[in-house]
Design a protein around this motif. Structure first.
Motif, PDB file in Angstrom:
ATOM      1  N   LEU A 244       0.824  -1.203   0.000  1.00 25.72           N
ATOM      2  CA  LEU A 244       0.000   0.000   0.000  1.00 25.72           C
ATOM      3  C   LEU A 244       0.861   1.257   0.000  1.00 25.72           C
ATOM      4  O   LEU A 244       2.081   1.200   0.121  1.00 25.72           O
ATOM      5  N   ASP A 245       0.192   2.386  -0.127  1.00 26.49           N
ATOM      6  CA  ASP A 245       0.876   3.683  -0.092  1.00 26.49           C
ATOM      7  C   ASP A 245       1.747   3.767   1.166  1.00 26.49           C
ATOM      8  O   ASP A 245       1.278   3.492   2.271  1.00 26.49           O
ATOM      9  N   PRO A 246       3.013   4.153   1.028  1.00 27.43           N
ATOM     10  CA  PRO A 246       3.925   4.175   2.183  1.00 27.43           C
ATOM     11  C   PRO A 246       3.474   5.068   3.325  1.00 27.43           C
ATOM     12  O   PRO A 246       3.933   4.887   4.461  1.00 27.43           O
ATOM     13  N   ARG A 247       2.560   6.007   3.066  1.00 22.13           N
ATOM     14  CA  ARG A 247       2.147   6.880   4.164  1.00 22.13           C
ATOM     15  C   ARG A 247       1.387   6.144   5.251  1.00 22.13           C
ATOM     16  O   ARG A 247       1.226   6.654   6.364  1.00 22.13           O
ATOM     17  N   TRP A 248       0.934   4.906   4.957  1.00 21.73           N
ATOM     18  CA  TRP A 248       0.194   4.134   5.950  1.00 21.73           C
ATOM     19  C   TRP A 248       1.074   3.121   6.670  1.00 21.73           C
ATOM     20  O   TRP A 248       0.606   2.435   7.572  1.00 21.73           O
ATOM     21  N   SER A 249       2.333   3.022   6.288  1.00 25.22           N
ATOM     22  CA  SER A 249       3.165   1.944   6.827  1.00 25.22           C
ATOM     23  C   SER A 249       3.362   2.057   8.335  1.00 25.22           C
ATOM     24  O   SER A 249       3.366   1.042   9.045  1.00 25.22           O
ATOM     25  N   TYR A 283      -9.224   5.455   2.580  1.00 27.11           N
ATOM     26  CA  TYR A 283      -8.266   5.036   1.545  1.00 27.11           C
ATOM     27  C   TYR A 283      -8.526   3.606   1.120  1.00 27.11           C
ATOM     28  O   TYR A 283      -8.495   3.275  -0.075  1.00 27.11           O
ATOM     29  N   TYR A 287      -9.311   2.070  -2.529  1.00 30.55           N
ATOM     30  CA  TYR A 287      -8.391   1.061  -3.070  1.00 30.55           C
ATOM     31  C   TYR A 287      -9.172  -0.185  -3.504  1.00 30.55           C
ATOM     32  O   TYR A 287      -8.936  -0.746  -4.568  1.00 30.55           O
TER      33      TYR A 287
END
Length: 292
Positions: A244-249, A283, A287
């Motif tokens: 997923l988008d790295p901002r959620w890691s 998000y 997705y």
């Protein structure tokens, strides 16, 4: 083997849980007699990544729905289980008694048990008051000692886990009891689950454990949307961190690191984490719709 036999079979890695499962199995067989088909584990003890604090999800398959006498005997059985000398696991069971014909494949027909129609305003006690859709099994919630009618386990996800990964306590191979569940059916169901969560479930988030639960659940849904299979929350969160988008890691990593039973799980949730979780859910919905 009797329910009092201390030499329980090694169904799982936990001796106290095995004693509880032995008691459940022997009691269900005694209560159901010729109505008993089989007993199985699904959920984390089937797909993997279980811990000493996992729910132990079971399915007992019957030829027909429970008679009043069988239901009374099983209600007594689950109250007995809550008095067993297994402090966590006596309260850790969650599962359903499912008629074989209904379990075979998911359908909205018949919607209601014989002689027990549900009104349109019926709220499912095992699904936060969700309206009636499909046949309700007799269901035991985690921590409860009483069976109630619920659609909680009448799902494609449960059928997939049971057929593909189920652990046999007694009875035939579950693949002979459940038809194959297609990737498309799994994806459609978990997408509907997202909408149901948004409508009636996405509360509470006042504790760290609940906030992390929602992160894990939506990671698991997205993994199923991508793969058409079911995996554990831990595996799904590991996948999500990379995919997923790295901002959620960071949010996902913190949720994955939380251990059920740890004192931090019962602490008040950080408002910033709650806000981030709500943003992650939005998000995830977008997705999922792209994946579909």
């Amino acid at each position: 083997m009797t329910r009092s036999d201390a030499r329980a079979r090694a169904f799982t890695a936990y001796p106290e849980l095995n004693l509880v499962l032995e008691h459940l199995l022997a009691g269900a067989q005694a209560a159901l007699a010729d109505n008993f088909v089989g007993a199985y584990l699904q959920g984390s003890f089937a797909v993997g990544d279980y811990t000493p604090y996992s729910d132990c999800d079971f399915i007992v398959v019957t030829h027909e729905d429970l008679t009043p006498g069988q239901l009374a005997a099983l209600q007594a059985l689950h109250k007995e289980i809550h008095r067993l000398p297994a402090p966590y696991w006596r309260n850790g069971l969650e599962g359903s008694y499912a008629p074989a014909a209904i379990l075979r494949r998911w359908s909205t027909e018949p919607r209601d048990p014989p002689g027990a129609p549900r009104a349109e305003d019926w709220g499912d006690p095992g699904m936060s008051g969700a309206p009636p859709l499909a046949y309700p099994f007799w269901y035991l919630d985690h921590g409860s000692d009483t069976l109630v009618r619920s659609e909680h386990d009448n799902s494609q996800v449960v059928r997939w886990c049971l057929r593909e990964k189920g652990v046999v306590l007694a009875g035939p191979d579950p693949a002979t009891l459940v038809d194959p569940v297609s990737p498309a059916a799994l994806k459609a169901e978990v997408r509907r689950t997202m909408d149901l969560c948004l409508a009636v479930w996405l509360e509470p988030m006042h504790l760290v454990a609940w906030q992390a639960f929602w992160v894990g659940l939506f990671c698991r849904i997205l993994h199923t949307m991508e793969t058409g299979t079911v995996t554990s929350k831990k595996a799904a969160m590991t996948w999500a961190e990379a995919a997923l988008d790295p901002r959620w890691s960071g949010l996902i990593a913190r949720a994955r690191a939380l251990r059920k039973g740890h004192e931090s799980a019962g602490a008040p949730a950080d408002p910033g984490e709650v806000e981030a979780t709500r943003a992650f859910v939005a998000y995830a919905v977008a997705y999922a719709d792209r994946a579909a």
